[in-house]
Design an enzyme around this catalytic site. Sequence first.
Site, PDB file in Angstrom:
ATOM      1  N   CYS A 107       0.721   5.175  -5.031  1.00 44.78           N
ATOM      2  CA  CYS A 107       0.884   6.227  -6.033  1.00 44.78           C
ATOM      3  C   CYS A 107       0.536   5.738  -7.435  1.00 44.78           C
ATOM      4  O   CYS A 107       1.229   6.049  -8.412  1.00 44.78           O
ATOM      5  CB  CYS A 107       2.322   6.756  -5.999  1.00 44.78           C
ATOM      6  SG  CYS A 107       2.785   7.506  -4.422  1.00 44.78           S
ATOM      7  N   ILE A 134      -4.210   6.110 -11.227  1.00 39.41           N
ATOM      8  CA  ILE A 134      -5.568   6.531 -10.916  1.00 39.41           C
ATOM      9  C   ILE A 134      -5.607   7.435  -9.691  1.00 39.41           C
ATOM     10  O   ILE A 134      -6.522   8.252  -9.521  1.00 39.41           O
ATOM     11  CB  ILE A 134      -6.492   5.294 -10.714  1.00 39.41           C
ATOM     12  CG1 ILE A 134      -7.969   5.711 -10.611  1.00 39.41           C
ATOM     13  CG2 ILE A 134      -6.074   4.509  -9.478  1.00 39.41           C
ATOM     14  CD1 ILE A 134      -8.527   6.326 -11.857  1.00 39.41           C
ATOM     15  N   ALA A 135      -4.589   7.328  -8.816  1.00 41.74           N
ATOM     16  CA  ALA A 135      -4.541   8.170  -7.622  1.00 41.74           C
ATOM     17  C   ALA A 135      -4.372   9.641  -7.984  1.00 41.74           C
ATOM     18  O   ALA A 135      -4.786  10.532  -7.228  1.00 41.74           O
ATOM     19  CB  ALA A 135      -3.408   7.723  -6.703  1.00 41.74           C
ATOM     20  N   SER A 191       3.648   6.071   0.222  1.00 43.45           N
ATOM     21  CA  SER A 191       4.125   5.039  -0.684  1.00 43.45           C
ATOM     22  C   SER A 191       5.096   4.152   0.082  1.00 43.45           C
ATOM     23  O   SER A 191       5.510   4.480   1.206  1.00 43.45           O
ATOM     24  CB  SER A 191       4.818   5.679  -1.895  1.00 43.45           C
ATOM     25  OG  SER A 191       5.367   4.689  -2.747  1.00 43.45           O
ATOM     26  N   ARG A 192       5.469   3.039  -0.507  1.00 45.52           N
ATOM     27  CA  ARG A 192       6.469   2.184   0.129  1.00 45.52           C
ATOM     28  C   ARG A 192       7.841   2.840   0.117  1.00 45.52           C
ATOM     29  O   ARG A 192       8.738   2.442   0.853  1.00 45.52           O
ATOM     30  CB  ARG A 192       6.532   0.831  -0.584  1.00 45.52           C
ATOM     31  CG  ARG A 192       5.294  -0.026  -0.397  1.00 45.52           C
ATOM     32  CD  ARG A 192       5.362  -1.271  -1.244  1.00 45.52           C
ATOM     33  NE  ARG A 192       5.408  -0.959  -2.672  1.00 45.52           N
ATOM     34  CZ  ARG A 192       5.614  -1.845  -3.631  1.00 45.52           C
ATOM     35  NH1 ARG A 192       5.811  -3.116  -3.317  1.00 45.52           N
ATOM     36  NH2 ARG A 192       5.620  -1.481  -4.896  1.00 45.52           N
ATOM     37  N   LYS A 235     -11.795  -0.162  -7.535  1.00 41.81           N
ATOM     38  CA  LYS A 235     -12.351  -1.395  -8.069  1.00 41.81           C
ATOM     39  C   LYS A 235     -11.315  -2.115  -8.910  1.00 41.81           C
ATOM     40  O   LYS A 235     -10.393  -1.481  -9.406  1.00 41.81           O
ATOM     41  CB  LYS A 235     -13.629  -1.144  -8.861  1.00 41.81           C
ATOM     42  CG  LYS A 235     -13.686   0.093  -9.733  1.00 41.81           C
ATOM     43  CD  LYS A 235     -12.729   0.242 -10.851  1.00 41.81           C
ATOM     44  CE  LYS A 235     -12.724  -0.858 -11.867  1.00 41.81           C
ATOM     45  NZ  LYS A 235     -11.626  -0.639 -12.885  1.00 41.81           N
TER      46      LYS A 235
END
Length: 358
Positions: free
Chosen positions: A13, A16-17, A37-38, A101
């Site tokens: 999460c 940039i997501a 997510s974790r 990236k």
Amino acid sequence: MAENPIRFGIIGCAEIARKVARAITLAPNSTLSAIGSRSIDKARRFAAQNGFPDSVKIYGSYDAVLDDPSVDAVYVPLPTSLHVRWAVSAAERKKHVLLEKPTALNVADLDLILDACRSSGVQFMDGTMWMHHPRTQMMKEALSDTTRFGQLRSIHSTSTYAAAKEFLENDIRVKPDMDALGALGDAGWYCIRAILWATDYQLPKIVAAFPAVDFNQRGVILSCGSSLRWEDNKVATFHCSFLAHESMDLNLYGNVGSLRLWDFIIPYEETSAFFSLTSGADFSELHLGWTNKPEEVRVASPLPQEALMVQEFARLVMSIRDFRCGPDPEWPQISRRTQLVLDAVKKSIELGFKPVEL
């Protein structure tokens, strides 16, 4: 939306997501299927904050997204140190991989990812969004015009932003166990890609970092630059930094003309962008001015560049799924060459700014 669109999952999460999730919803051949997510609570908050529809599945682990049979492809915006583990895991489960990236901490790690994608027959692409803007293709056409631009002789690029104190102390991009490449990986990746793009991805012969690097107390690069030289004596320079005001410059110089833009990574506007092209310029009598002024070339964009990136990636995935085509090898090759040059810059810094031969 196209019939039978590519179904994306997102693992992680990161900020940039949010941008890429929006791009997935805007791309006509894609749909967002799952977010993981974790922490299930974090995934739920992320979904709520971004207005995801109820159809998007929410998971409390990355594995759950990768195990979901309704997910065709995954976007991976995790810290660089986690890319090998999760990109390889995605590929092994036959998920196509759109990877943020920098792709890896070094080319050896990237090769593990690319080998896994190749073995599983899945598409790989990195998340360098500006390459998918229609302006980029228009600039390439301008560079290939030998009458107006001539032969490419030199390139200069910058990617800088003055990060706030909170960023410099706590962001993952300044932590050696998360994103050890720092500004070189985050901002320098764009500069290196732009330089390689301009040279049709010809690797330079010599890379030499400039003897002016800023590190934080943990040894992560906050600012650096480098020169590159090719066998035909074409040259390039770049500067990347977390410590200087916002810049996204790309300057290309031929023996007949020059091309410039100041927003190559993120255009000033979402729906259109421009570049400056000067050709055959000379000085007027008594050097009181120029004979030819720059021409502004403006290019409209039907979708944001990140949505065009998703659209192109999904198109390649569709060709594999629907027509049994093989993965496009060009995008992995471009990523690998970018990583090779980035590695050379890092090695030059570590060697006390000595030239590194590729």
